[in-house]
Structure formats: C-alpha cells, structure tokens
Design a protein around this motif. Sequence first.
Motif, PDB file in Angstrom:
ATOM      1  N   UNK A 197       0.649  -1.332   0.039  1.00 14.30           N
ATOM      2  CA  UNK A 197       0.052  -0.173   0.116  1.00 14.30           C
ATOM      3  C   UNK A 197       0.797   1.165  -0.057  1.00 14.30           C
ATOM      4  N   UNK A 198       2.176   1.189   0.369  1.00 11.16           N
ATOM      5  CA  UNK A 198       2.813   2.294   0.741  1.00 11.16           C
ATOM      6  C   UNK A 198       3.034   3.102  -0.671  1.00 11.16           C
ATOM      7  N   UNK A 199       3.538   2.563  -1.783  1.00 11.55           N
ATOM      8  CA  UNK A 199       3.721   3.244  -3.001  1.00 11.55           C
ATOM      9  C   UNK A 199       2.612   3.863  -3.598  1.00 11.55           C
ATOM     10  N   UNK A 200       1.464   3.229  -3.821  1.00  8.18           N
ATOM     11  CA  UNK A 200       0.095   3.901  -4.243  1.00  8.18           C
ATOM     12  C   UNK A 200      -0.120   4.977  -3.264  1.00  8.18           C
ATOM     13  N   UNK A 201      -0.005   4.929  -2.104  1.00  3.08           N
ATOM     14  CA  UNK A 201      -0.450   6.155  -1.115  1.00  3.08           C
ATOM     15  C   UNK A 201       0.558   7.139  -1.315  1.00  3.08           C
TER      16      UNK A 201
END
Length: 170
Positions: A132-136
Amino acid sequence: MNEVDEQGMLYTPSVRAAMTHFTGGGDTLAVEAAAAVRTAATTVERLRSRGSDSRGLSSGALDLLIRLSVAGTTGLSVGELAAAAGVSPRNATGLLDTLERDGLAERVPHESDRRSVRARITAAGEEWVTAFRRPSEVAMNALFRGFTADELGLLRHLCLKLADNAERVA
C-alpha cells in the motif's frame, strides 16, 4: 467553484453566502475556515479510503495497521492503540477484530501480565502495508502537488493547532 478574494486567498462563493446567512451578516472567516477544513478532510479521506477500500480495509483499520507496523514485536495494548489512533477503545477493538479476521494483525498474551493482551502486526499485515505504501505516496504527492515544503509544514501545523484547540474545547 473556488474564487480568489481581495487578499488573494481562495474561498467558495456558495459557502461564503451560506455562512453570511448563517451568521446574520456577521464575520464569516472562522465558519468559512471550518467549512474548508471539513471539505479538505472529506477529500483526503475519500482519496485515502478509495485506495484502502480496494484492498479491503476501512480508513480506521488502515490507521491501526500502520500504527501496529511501527510498534514492533511487542505490539500495543488496545488502549494504547486507541489512544494513538484517536479512537475509543471499543472502536479500536472492532477495527482490530477486522484486522485479525483478515490475518493482518493478531492478539498475543502480554509478556508479563497474563490478564492483558497485546495487538501486533502479522507478516501478512507487513506485506499489506508494504504493498500500500507506494500507491499511497503517489496519491498524496498528487494531492499536494504545487505545495511548497513551507506550505505543507504550515498546513500540518495549523491542522494540529486546530485539533489541539478542539481537544481543549471538548
């Protein structure tokens, strides 16, 4: 939608008109600011939940999972988790139930107090946060495009100042 006032600041004419009516023609600056905060919070929350909902988590569950991801192997008590996330212990328990059901968090016995349990993130939860980190980051960078570092710092400061004031009022 938004226009620029005499001071070069954005405002929403329909909100100003409604707030002028609401205040009986009085000063509208504070109530317009409150309306703008609500609009911004709703917008950020909608964008954030769009990203986490497609991955099966509510925004509240996401908050708890992120907090557990930095808590280490000792985890957090439900009370600590609730306080860190700014929710009631009952709400934190329900959100933790969801995370546990999905295999993203687990309850484990407290190391020294048999009556107490701790919540901690699982390996699957760590993988979820990593995915989830990168899309966030991409979404937040897009949302705050055009903001300077000083503006972002000031925005953070003002939001936290508002939250502190609200805490004192409550």
